[in-house]
Design a protein around this motif. Structure first.
Motif, PDB file in Angstrom:
ATOM      1  N   GLU A  79       0.825  -1.211   0.000  1.00 43.40           N
ATOM      2  CA  GLU A  79       0.000   0.000   0.000  1.00 43.40           C
ATOM      3  C   GLU A  79       0.859   1.261   0.000  1.00 43.40           C
ATOM      4  OE1 GLU A  79      -3.288   0.322   2.705  1.00 43.40           O
ATOM      5  OE2 GLU A  79      -3.553  -1.858   2.693  1.00 43.40           O
ATOM      6  N   ILE A  80       0.603   2.104  -0.966  1.00 45.74           N
ATOM      7  CA  ILE A  80       1.219   3.423  -1.055  1.00 45.74           C
ATOM      8  C   ILE A  80       0.058   4.396  -1.226  1.00 45.74           C
ATOM      9  CG2 ILE A  80       2.696   4.944  -2.443  1.00 45.74           C
ATOM     10  CD1 ILE A  80       4.227   2.440  -3.349  1.00 45.74           C
ATOM     11  N   PRO A  81       0.021   5.479  -0.449  1.00 52.02           N
ATOM     12  CA  PRO A  81      -1.068   6.439  -0.642  1.00 52.02           C
ATOM     13  C   PRO A  81      -1.187   6.824  -2.112  1.00 52.02           C
ATOM     14  CG  PRO A  81       0.188   7.011   1.298  1.00 52.02           C
ATOM     15  CD  PRO A  81       0.942   5.896   0.612  1.00 52.02           C
ATOM     16  N   PHE A  82      -2.426   6.835  -2.595  1.00 54.88           N
ATOM     17  CA  PHE A  82      -2.699   7.000  -4.023  1.00 54.88           C
ATOM     18  C   PHE A  82      -3.792   8.043  -4.186  1.00 54.88           C
ATOM     19  CE2 PHE A  82      -3.799   5.829  -8.319  1.00 54.88           C
ATOM     20  CZ  PHE A  82      -2.703   5.138  -8.814  1.00 54.88           C
ATOM     21  N   ILE A  83      -3.501   9.079  -4.947  1.00 50.98           N
ATOM     22  CA  ILE A  83      -4.457  10.158  -5.195  1.00 50.98           C
ATOM     23  C   ILE A  83      -4.789  10.170  -6.682  1.00 50.98           C
ATOM     24  CG2 ILE A  83      -4.787  12.667  -5.204  1.00 50.98           C
ATOM     25  CD1 ILE A  83      -2.937  12.755  -2.732  1.00 50.98           C
ATOM     26  N   ILE A  84      -6.069  10.192  -6.993  1.00 52.17           N
ATOM     27  CA  ILE A  84      -6.511  10.335  -8.381  1.00 52.17           C
ATOM     28  C   ILE A  84      -6.676  11.830  -8.664  1.00 52.17           C
ATOM     29  CG2 ILE A  84      -8.430   9.974  -9.992  1.00 52.17           C
ATOM     30  CD1 ILE A  84      -6.900   7.421  -9.596  1.00 52.17           C
ATOM     31  N   LEU A  85      -5.991  12.290  -9.702  1.00 49.97           N
ATOM     32  CA  LEU A  85      -6.083  13.680 -10.163  1.00 49.97           C
ATOM     33  C   LEU A  85      -6.521  13.593 -11.620  1.00 49.97           C
ATOM     34  CD1 LEU A  85      -5.561  16.705  -9.656  1.00 49.97           C
ATOM     35  CD2 LEU A  85      -3.209  16.323 -10.405  1.00 49.97           C
ATOM     36  N   THR A  86      -7.798  13.833 -11.858  1.00 48.66           N
ATOM     37  CA  THR A  86      -8.356  13.548 -13.180  1.00 48.66           C
ATOM     38  C   THR A  86      -8.973  14.769 -13.845  1.00 48.66           C
ATOM     39  OG1 THR A  86      -9.799  12.036 -14.388  1.00 48.66           O
ATOM     40  CG2 THR A  86     -10.592  12.808 -12.260  1.00 48.66           C
ATOM     41  N   GLY A  87      -8.974  14.734 -15.158  1.00 45.09           N
ATOM     42  CA  GLY A  87      -9.561  15.823 -15.928  1.00 45.09           C
ATOM     43  C   GLY A  87     -11.021  15.595 -16.251  1.00 45.09           C
ATOM     44  N   ARG A  88     -11.440  14.338 -16.305  1.00 45.82           N
ATOM     45  CA  ARG A  88     -12.811  14.024 -16.701  1.00 45.82           C
ATOM     46  C   ARG A  88     -13.495  13.166 -15.658  1.00 45.82           C
ATOM     47  NH1 ARG A  88     -10.530  12.438 -21.893  1.00 45.82           N
ATOM     48  NH2 ARG A  88     -10.475  14.275 -23.199  1.00 45.82           N
ATOM     49  N   GLY A  89     -13.616  13.662 -14.482  1.00 49.65           N
ATOM     50  CA  GLY A  89     -14.242  12.878 -13.432  1.00 49.65           C
ATOM     51  C   GLY A  89     -15.731  13.097 -13.360  1.00 49.65           C
ATOM     52  N   ALA A  94     -15.658   8.854  -9.235  1.00 48.85           N
ATOM     53  CA  ALA A  94     -15.291   9.198  -7.851  1.00 48.85           C
ATOM     54  C   ALA A  94     -15.685   8.082  -6.892  1.00 48.85           C
ATOM     55  CB  ALA A  94     -15.957  10.510  -7.448  1.00 48.85           C
ATOM     56  N   ALA A  95     -16.885   7.549  -7.038  1.00 48.75           N
ATOM     57  CA  ALA A  95     -17.338   6.467  -6.164  1.00 48.75           C
ATOM     58  C   ALA A  95     -16.470   5.228  -6.349  1.00 48.75           C
ATOM     59  CB  ALA A  95     -18.798   6.135  -6.447  1.00 48.75           C
ATOM     60  N   ARG A  96     -16.137   4.910  -7.590  1.00 48.00           N
ATOM     61  CA  ARG A  96     -15.273   3.764  -7.888  1.00 48.00           C
ATOM     62  C   ARG A  96     -13.897   3.964  -7.233  1.00 48.00           C
ATOM     63  NH1 ARG A  96     -15.345   3.418 -13.771  1.00 48.00           N
ATOM     64  NH2 ARG A  96     -17.594   3.272 -13.583  1.00 48.00           N
ATOM     65  N   ALA A 103      -6.653   7.571  -1.567  1.00 50.94           N
ATOM     66  CA  ALA A 103      -6.581   8.504  -0.440  1.00 50.94           C
ATOM     67  C   ALA A 103      -7.367   9.775  -0.722  1.00 50.94           C
ATOM     68  CB  ALA A 103      -5.127   8.854  -0.135  1.00 50.94           C
ATOM     69  N   ASP A 104      -7.454  10.149  -2.009  1.00 57.67           N
ATOM     70  CA  ASP A 104      -8.171  11.369  -2.369  1.00 57.67           C
ATOM     71  C   ASP A 104      -8.500  11.342  -3.849  1.00 57.67           C
ATOM     72  OD1 ASP A 104      -9.340  13.895  -2.006  1.00 57.67           O
ATOM     73  OD2 ASP A 104      -7.650  14.596  -0.800  1.00 57.67           O
ATOM     74  N   TYR A 105      -9.435  12.180  -4.237  1.00 61.52           N
ATOM     75  CA  TYR A 105      -9.913  12.282  -5.616  1.00 61.52           C
ATOM     76  C   TYR A 105     -10.072  13.765  -5.909  1.00 61.52           C
ATOM     77  CZ  TYR A 105     -13.073  11.738  -9.610  1.00 61.52           C
ATOM     78  OH  TYR A 105     -13.645  11.788 -10.844  1.00 61.52           O
ATOM     79  N   ILE A 106      -9.307  14.259  -6.876  1.00 66.74           N
ATOM     80  CA  ILE A 106      -9.286  15.690  -7.158  1.00 66.74           C
ATOM     81  C   ILE A 106      -9.430  15.900  -8.665  1.00 66.74           C
ATOM     82  CG2 ILE A 106      -7.961  17.832  -6.897  1.00 66.74           C
ATOM     83  CD1 ILE A 106      -6.237  16.300  -4.806  1.00 66.74           C
ATOM     84  N   LEU A 107     -10.171  16.932  -9.041  1.00 68.60           N
ATOM     85  CA  LEU A 107     -10.282  17.297 -10.450  1.00 68.60           C
ATOM     86  C   LEU A 107      -9.116  18.211 -10.828  1.00 68.60           C
ATOM     87  CD1 LEU A 107     -14.120  17.983 -10.705  1.00 68.60           C
ATOM     88  CD2 LEU A 107     -12.851  15.973 -11.519  1.00 68.60           C
ATOM     89  N   LYS A 108      -8.525  17.961 -12.003  1.00 70.42           N
ATOM     90  CA  LYS A 108      -7.387  18.769 -12.465  1.00 70.42           C
ATOM     91  C   LYS A 108      -7.738  20.248 -12.536  1.00 70.42           C
ATOM     92  CE  LYS A 108      -5.071  15.329 -15.307  1.00 70.42           C
ATOM     93  NZ  LYS A 108      -4.726  14.932 -16.688  1.00 70.42           N
ATOM     94  N   LEU A 109      -8.959  20.550 -13.003  1.00 69.69           N
ATOM     95  CA  LEU A 109      -9.346  21.958 -13.125  1.00 69.69           C
ATOM     96  C   LEU A 109      -9.263  22.687 -11.795  1.00 69.69           C
ATOM     97  CD1 LEU A 109     -12.391  21.783 -15.578  1.00 69.69           C
ATOM     98  CD2 LEU A 109     -10.061  22.583 -16.051  1.00 69.69           C
ATOM     99  N   GLU A 110      -9.570  21.988 -10.696  1.00 67.00           N
ATOM    100  CA  GLU A 110      -9.494  22.616  -9.373  1.00 67.00           C
ATOM    101  C   GLU A 110      -8.062  22.971  -9.015  1.00 67.00           C
ATOM    102  OE1 GLU A 110     -11.293  20.026  -6.508  1.00 67.00           O
ATOM    103  OE2 GLU A 110     -13.211  19.998  -7.550  1.00 67.00           O
ATOM    104  N   VAL A 111      -7.112  22.236  -9.540  1.00 69.45           N
ATOM    105  CA  VAL A 111      -5.704  22.465  -9.224  1.00 69.45           C
ATOM    106  C   VAL A 111      -5.071  23.420 -10.233  1.00 69.45           C
ATOM    107  CG1 VAL A 111      -3.441  21.360  -9.032  1.00 69.45           C
ATOM    108  CG2 VAL A 111      -5.465  20.230  -8.090  1.00 69.45           C
TER     109      VAL A 111
END
Length: 167
Positions: A79-89, A94-96, A103-111
């Motif tokens: 296990e390594i902390p894993f963050i999804i940073l996606t453009g088309r979420g 997100a539920a999947r 560990a987290d789910y973030i939209l690229k546009l927000e960043v």
């Protein structure tokens, strides 16, 4: 406890430009050791060569998607902390992702558009801190001479350390 040094992050995205830009920003502006890869195979190569504290991955990539990469990482490296940073979420992705244990789910546009790399850096630090705390807790429970057990509300024993098992 000794200072573990800067966090090491692997950014995985099928856009070389985005992966490199994000890794460089995390390194230059947030003091992290950052590597980047453009696909799952390259990411696994980086993991074979470097100790990584957190992975930030796109979800939708050709071949192996972000959640499939997470599974491969767990199979090979634990296990390594894993963050999804996606453009088309969307809510389904997100539920999947959350049910897969990211560990987290973030939209690229927000960043990117809001220049919120500090927000991403904070989420990386939080994910790594939580994982390190969990590891310390597990080590403490495993090695204490005291009997320790995790018991469900119905009385079922969920986990026990070696001292409890000996009792």
């Amino acid at each position: 406890m000794s200072d573990p040094g800067p966090l090491s992050v692997l950014v995985v995205d099928d856009s070389d430009f985005f992966a490199e830009m994000t890794a460089n920003t995390l390194a230059d502006e947030h003091g992290m050791d950052a590597e980047w890869a453009s696909d799952a195979e390259a990411a696994l190569d980086v993991l074979a060569e470097h100790e990584i504290d957190c992975i930030v991955s796109d979800y939708e990539m050709p071949g192996t998607n972000g959640l499939e990469l997470k599974e491969l990482v767990e199979e090979r490296h634990g296990e390594i902390p894993f963050i999804i940073l996606t453009g088309r979420g969307d809510e389904t992705v997100a539920a999947r992702a959350i049910s897969a244990g990211v560990a987290d789910y973030i939209l690229k546009l927000e960043v990117v558009e809001d220049q919120q790399y500090q927000r991403l850096a904070n989420r990386i630090e939080t994910a790594v801190d939580q994982r390190r705390a969990q590891k310390r807790y597990e080590l403490l429970v495993k090695n204490t001479p005291d009997a320790v057990a995790q018991v469900a509300a119905d009385g079922e024993t969920l986990a026990a350390n070696p001292a409890m098992a000996d009792l």
